[in-house]
Design a protein around this motif. Structure first.
Motif, PDB file in Angstrom:
ATOM      1  N   GLN A   1       0.850  -1.180   0.000  1.00  0.00           N
ATOM      2  CA  GLN A   1       0.000   0.000   0.000  1.00  0.00           C
ATOM      3  C   GLN A   1       0.893   1.240   0.000  1.00  0.00           C
ATOM      4  OE1 GLN A   1      -2.681  -0.228   3.319  1.00  0.00           O
ATOM      5  NE2 GLN A   1      -3.277  -2.330   2.871  1.00  0.00           N
ATOM      6  N   PRO A   2       0.973   1.955  -1.126  1.00  0.00           N
ATOM      7  CA  PRO A   2       1.929   3.059  -1.248  1.00  0.00           C
ATOM      8  C   PRO A   2       1.740   4.179  -0.241  1.00  0.00           C
ATOM      9  CG  PRO A   2       0.355   3.059  -3.071  1.00  0.00           C
ATOM     10  CD  PRO A   2       0.198   1.752  -2.367  1.00  0.00           C
ATOM     11  N   ASN A   3       0.498   4.393   0.242  1.00  0.00           N
ATOM     12  CA  ASN A   3       0.304   5.515   1.178  1.00  0.00           C
ATOM     13  C   ASN A   3       1.021   5.298   2.507  1.00  0.00           C
ATOM     14  OD1 ASN A   3      -1.313   3.864   2.805  1.00  0.00           O
ATOM     15  ND2 ASN A   3      -3.232   4.711   2.050  1.00  0.00           N
ATOM     16  N   ARG A   4       1.399   4.063   2.798  1.00  0.00           N
ATOM     17  CA  ARG A   4       2.068   3.778   4.068  1.00  0.00           C
ATOM     18  C   ARG A   4       3.488   4.338   4.102  1.00  0.00           C
ATOM     19  NH1 ARG A   4      -0.545   0.083   7.449  1.00  0.00           N
ATOM     20  NH2 ARG A   4      -2.436  -0.791   6.536  1.00  0.00           N
TER      21      ARG A   4
ATOM     22  N   PRO B   1       4.965  -0.039  -9.993  1.00  0.00           N
ATOM     23  CA  PRO B   1       4.801  -0.498  -8.600  1.00  0.00           C
ATOM     24  C   PRO B   1       6.091  -1.024  -7.994  1.00  0.00           C
ATOM     25  CG  PRO B   1       3.923  -2.131 -10.119  1.00  0.00           C
ATOM     26  CD  PRO B   1       4.256  -0.915 -10.952  1.00  0.00           C
ATOM     27  N   TRP B   2       7.093  -1.288  -8.842  1.00  0.00           N
ATOM     28  CA  TRP B   2       8.338  -1.856  -8.338  1.00  0.00           C
ATOM     29  C   TRP B   2       9.101  -0.893  -7.430  1.00  0.00           C
ATOM     30  CZ3 TRP B   2       9.734  -6.749  -8.122  1.00  0.00           C
ATOM     31  CH2 TRP B   2       9.050  -7.641  -8.954  1.00  0.00           C
ATOM     32  N   TRP B   3       8.891   0.411  -7.608  1.00  0.00           N
ATOM     33  CA  TRP B   3       9.493   1.356  -6.679  1.00  0.00           C
ATOM     34  C   TRP B   3       8.969   1.101  -5.267  1.00  0.00           C
ATOM     35  CZ3 TRP B   3      13.596   3.904  -8.124  1.00  0.00           C
ATOM     36  CH2 TRP B   3      13.772   4.265  -9.464  1.00  0.00           C
ATOM     37  N   GLY B   4       7.671   0.918  -5.173  1.00  0.00           N
ATOM     38  CA  GLY B   4       7.066   0.645  -3.867  1.00  0.00           C
ATOM     39  C   GLY B   4       7.435  -0.722  -3.331  1.00  0.00           C
ATOM     40  N   TYR B   5       7.439  -1.735  -4.202  1.00  0.00           N
ATOM     41  CA  TYR B   5       7.809  -3.086  -3.769  1.00  0.00           C
ATOM     42  C   TYR B   5       9.227  -3.083  -3.173  1.00  0.00           C
ATOM     43  CZ  TYR B   5       3.904  -4.654  -6.748  1.00  0.00           C
ATOM     44  OH  TYR B   5       2.677  -4.847  -7.325  1.00  0.00           O
TER      45      TYR B   5
END
Length: 274
Positions: A15-18, A101-105
């Motif tokens: 969840q990116p907002n975290r 999404p890989w930045w967040g992963y």
């Protein structure tokens, strides 16, 4: 292959907002705290590197590698928060979901190593390696307190109090894999220089060396799962507070992952049924 990696490590639950929000403080306050911590770790890294007797051997030490990782995590988090805060509030949620999404992963996995090593390193250093501290100079006190104590404050205590991340059991394998890669590197260092980076890694000690390796490995998993439960119950206890602080951004994910363990068990049940 990437999709298999995502499924295996359950990265689709990210969840990116975290990254940019807190249960207790505003995104701006969180960004400021992390920014100050980054500046301290950045300056400290330069001082430690410049004052190390063998500067070329700086990255042989797991402490220095993990401290560099903490600094990189704080920098990435601060940049992420800065970009997030520069956008109009109505566009922030959309921006978080944009891009790869890989930045967040990567950030999520990176955090799992940072928070774990921030606990492991102070325990190992102060319990086993700091036996000669009576002879330390002022610079050595500054260096050791910064990289073997304040790393725990920044990477574990402050982050655990302020952030909204959650850990997954499967990510303990990633944390262990990074440690194993480092252990392999120490064998290469020994093969090239004839010395062990840390005395407890020396196999000439006999069976006790194997015991040290086992204790470090077991301790790594114990600490990770203690942190896993601390994150889980912290998120549960502060859920209502988080909604007050983060408003609609938090409500977007409300109910999706309130109980991480329950969702994981349900997923495993459906896989077994197939």
């Amino acid at each position: 292959m990437p999709s298999f990696f995502v499924r295996a490590l359950k990265l689709n639950r990210f969840q990116p907002n975290r990254i940019v929000t807190s249960h207790l403080v505003s995104p701006m306050t969180l960004a400021i705290v992390r920014g100050i911590e980054f500046l301290y770790t950045f300056v400290t890294s330069i001082i430690v590197w410049a004052t190390t007797k063998a500067a070329v051997d700086y990255f042989q030490y797991f402490t220095h590698l993990s401290y560099f990782g903490l600094m990189a995590y704080l920098f990435a988090s601060t940049v992420w928060s800065t970009l997030y805060l520069r956008r109009p509030e109505s566009e922030r949620a959309k921006w978080l979901r944009s891009g790869s999404p890989w930045w967040g992963y990567t950030h999520w996995l990176f955090y799992s190593t940072v928070v774990t090593y921030a606990v492991v390193i102070p325990i190992v250093f102060w319990s086993y390696l700091a036996w000669d501290r009576a002879s330390w100079t002022r610079m050595e006190y500054f260096r050791n307190i910064s990289v073997h104590a304040l790393n725990g404050v920044f990477g574990a205590v402050v982050e655990l109090i302020l952030n909204r991340h959650f850990l997954l059991p499967v990510h303990s394998l990633f944390v262990a894999a990074v440690m194993i890669l480092y252990m392999l590197m120490t064998f290469l260092v020994f093969a090239g220089q004839g010395t062990w980076v840390y005395p407890f890694l020396d196999w000439s000690q006999g069976p006790i060396a194997a015991a040290y390796y086992f204790i470090v490995a077991a301790g790594l998993f114990v600490i990770y799962f203690i942190l896993y439960f601390l994150h889980k119950y912290r998120n549960k206890w502060l859920a209502k507070r988080s909604i007050k602080v983060n408003g609609d951004l938090d409500k977007e994910y409300e109910g999706r992952d309130q109980d991480d363990e329950k969702e994981m068990e349900e997923g495993e049940g459906s896989e077994n049924a197939v």
